[in-house]
Design a protein around this motif. Structure first.
Motif, PDB file in Angstrom:
ATOM      1  N   UNK A 109      52.556  30.034  40.074  1.00  0.00           N
ATOM      2  CA  UNK A 109      51.189  30.043  39.608  1.00  0.00           C
ATOM      3  C   UNK A 109      50.363  31.114  40.312  1.00  0.00           C
ATOM      4  N   UNK A 110      49.510  31.765  39.551  1.00  0.00           N
ATOM      5  CA  UNK A 110      48.632  32.816  40.074  1.00  0.00           C
ATOM      6  C   UNK A 110      47.237  32.632  39.512  1.00  0.00           C
ATOM      7  N   UNK A 111      46.254  32.866  40.349  1.00  0.00           N
ATOM      8  CA  UNK A 111      44.883  32.971  39.895  1.00  0.00           C
ATOM      9  C   UNK A 111      44.579  34.473  39.910  1.00  0.00           C
ATOM     10  N   UNK A 112      44.447  35.067  38.726  1.00  0.00           N
ATOM     11  CA  UNK A 112      44.308  36.510  38.580  1.00  0.00           C
ATOM     12  C   UNK A 112      42.908  36.858  38.077  1.00  0.00           C
ATOM     13  N   UNK A 138      44.695  54.154  46.055  1.00  0.00           N
ATOM     14  CA  UNK A 138      43.916  53.259  45.211  1.00  0.00           C
ATOM     15  C   UNK A 138      44.744  51.992  45.031  1.00  0.00           C
ATOM     16  N   UNK A 139      44.087  50.853  45.016  1.00  0.00           N
ATOM     17  CA  UNK A 139      44.815  49.599  44.866  1.00  0.00           C
ATOM     18  C   UNK A 139      44.059  48.693  43.905  1.00  0.00           C
ATOM     19  N   UNK A 140      44.711  47.640  43.477  1.00  0.00           N
ATOM     20  CA  UNK A 140      44.062  46.679  42.588  1.00  0.00           C
ATOM     21  C   UNK A 140      44.343  45.275  43.093  1.00  0.00           C
ATOM     22  N   UNK A 141      43.483  44.352  42.705  1.00  0.00           N
ATOM     23  CA  UNK A 141      43.657  42.958  43.097  1.00  0.00           C
ATOM     24  C   UNK A 141      44.620  42.293  42.133  1.00  0.00           C
ATOM     25  N   UNK A 142      45.779  41.916  42.642  1.00  0.00           N
ATOM     26  CA  UNK A 142      46.828  41.275  41.849  1.00  0.00           C
ATOM     27  C   UNK A 142      46.496  39.823  41.565  1.00  0.00           C
ATOM     28  N   UNK A 143      46.033  39.107  42.592  1.00  0.00           N
ATOM     29  CA  UNK A 143      45.682  37.705  42.407  1.00  0.00           C
ATOM     30  C   UNK A 143      45.977  36.868  43.633  1.00  0.00           C
ATOM     31  N   UNK A 144      45.803  35.574  43.470  1.00  0.00           N
ATOM     32  CA  UNK A 144      46.037  34.616  44.542  1.00  0.00           C
ATOM     33  C   UNK A 144      47.292  33.827  44.187  1.00  0.00           C
ATOM     34  N   UNK A 145      48.286  33.909  45.053  1.00  0.00           N
ATOM     35  CA  UNK A 145      49.557  33.226  44.838  1.00  0.00           C
ATOM     36  C   UNK A 145      49.368  31.729  45.080  1.00  0.00           C
ATOM     37  N   UNK A 146      49.789  30.914  44.133  1.00  0.00           N
ATOM     38  CA  UNK A 146      49.532  29.471  44.209  1.00  0.00           C
ATOM     39  C   UNK A 146      50.800  28.631  44.171  1.00  0.00           C
ATOM     40  N   UNK A 152      37.313  32.357  55.531  1.00  0.00           N
ATOM     41  CA  UNK A 152      37.110  30.908  55.462  1.00  0.00           C
ATOM     42  C   UNK A 152      36.450  30.554  54.139  1.00  0.00           C
ATOM     43  N   UNK A 153      36.447  29.258  53.827  1.00  0.00           N
ATOM     44  CA  UNK A 153      35.774  28.822  52.598  1.00  0.00           C
ATOM     45  C   UNK A 153      34.299  29.186  52.699  1.00  0.00           C
ATOM     46  N   UNK A 154      33.731  29.516  51.596  1.00  0.00           N
ATOM     47  CA  UNK A 154      32.320  29.917  51.415  1.00  0.00           C
ATOM     48  C   UNK A 154      31.965  31.257  52.052  1.00  0.00           C
ATOM     49  N   UNK A 155      32.937  31.979  52.624  1.00  0.00           N
ATOM     50  CA  UNK A 155      32.657  33.320  53.154  1.00  0.00           C
ATOM     51  C   UNK A 155      32.394  34.299  52.021  1.00  0.00           C
ATOM     52  N   UNK A 156      33.169  34.197  50.945  1.00  0.00           N
ATOM     53  CA  UNK A 156      33.060  35.082  49.791  1.00  0.00           C
ATOM     54  C   UNK A 156      32.759  34.256  48.548  1.00  0.00           C
ATOM     55  N   UNK A 157      32.105  34.873  47.588  1.00  0.00           N
ATOM     56  CA  UNK A 157      31.943  34.264  46.277  1.00  0.00           C
ATOM     57  C   UNK A 157      32.963  34.857  45.314  1.00  0.00           C
ATOM     58  N   UNK A 158      33.203  36.157  45.481  1.00  0.00           N
ATOM     59  CA  UNK A 158      34.086  36.903  44.598  1.00  0.00           C
ATOM     60  C   UNK A 158      35.059  37.730  45.426  1.00  0.00           C
ATOM     61  N   UNK A 159      36.207  38.032  44.870  1.00  0.00           N
ATOM     62  CA  UNK A 159      37.130  38.929  45.562  1.00  0.00           C
ATOM     63  C   UNK A 159      36.535  40.314  45.701  1.00  0.00           C
ATOM     64  N   UNK A 208      54.294  54.428  43.881  1.00  0.00           N
ATOM     65  CA  UNK A 208      54.803  53.758  42.687  1.00  0.00           C
ATOM     66  C   UNK A 208      53.828  52.655  42.282  1.00  0.00           C
ATOM     67  N   UNK A 209      53.403  51.852  43.258  1.00  0.00           N
ATOM     68  CA  UNK A 209      52.462  50.771  42.972  1.00  0.00           C
ATOM     69  C   UNK A 209      51.750  50.350  44.254  1.00  0.00           C
ATOM     70  N   UNK A 210      50.610  49.734  44.059  1.00  0.00           N
ATOM     71  CA  UNK A 210      49.833  49.216  45.184  1.00  0.00           C
ATOM     72  C   UNK A 210      49.037  48.023  44.698  1.00  0.00           C
ATOM     73  N   UNK A 211      49.049  46.942  45.489  1.00  0.00           N
ATOM     74  CA  UNK A 211      48.288  45.761  45.075  1.00  0.00           C
ATOM     75  C   UNK A 211      47.795  44.983  46.289  1.00  0.00           C
TER      76      UNK A 211
END
Length: 185
Positions: free
Chosen positions: A179-182, A140-148, A59-66, A15-18
């Protein structure tokens, strides 16, 4: 590529994947939610879903982008609690831990894919769909966002900035005011 959600010999439709994340303990914690349903009249009320609050932490600075997160491979054998990393749960009639599990998040032809292979307990009947059942997922999945949480835009940006570049993220709120960062594109 086809989608797969199978418990023992019973297949379910996706049905959905995120993929989603949240910040805790100076880490960006990555999880997922996969929802399915049965097309079989014998299982018509079954709407299983698999979720993980944390299958990997960065950790912080491990990734630049999702986009930089995959590939991720992880495995566990025990029936872990939800706050143990990694862990995942199956819900059919109740939440039960997934165990003897291997999980992979990868990019395939530019699309995020999540694969999981493990054991699960459904506790439906002692004769059928009880415990120690095989669980296979490839979706297949998609990036929903960061829950804030209930943070404002500036608070959410300050929360996420140590972990990911804000250039490809946008602030929004869901219907409950969370709040979400999407992804901005």
């Amino acid at each position: 590529m086809s989608e797969l959600f199978r418990i023992a010999d019973q297949e379910f439709s996706i049905v959905s994947s995120r993929l989603e994340a949240f910040v805790a303990r100076d880490r960006l914690c990555w999880g997922f939610v996969i929802q399915a349903r049965s097309d079989d009249p014998n299982f018509e009320r079954w709407e299983p879903h698999v979720s993980s609050d944390i299958f990997v932490e960065t950790k912080s600075t491990t990734l630049t982008s999702w986009h930089d997160l995959p590939p991720v491979k992880t495995a566990w054998t025990d029936k872990n609690d939800t706050d143990t990393c990694p862990s995942a749960y199956l819900y059919v009639f109740e939440h039960t831990p997934i165990y003897e599990c291997s999980l992979e998040l990868r990019t395939d032809s530019g699309q995020l894919r999540l694969s999981l292979s493990g054991k699960c307990d459904v506790n439906y009947s002692q004769d059928y769909f009880d415990t120690g059942l095989d669980l296979e997922i490839d979706v297949a999945t998609s990036f929903y966002g960061i829950l804030c949480g209930k943070r404002s835009k500036s608070e959410a940006e300050a929360l996420v900035k140590p972990y990911l570049s804000l250039s490809e993220l946008a602030y929004t709120q869901d219907s409950a005011g969370v709040g979400l960062m999407v992804p901005s594109s």
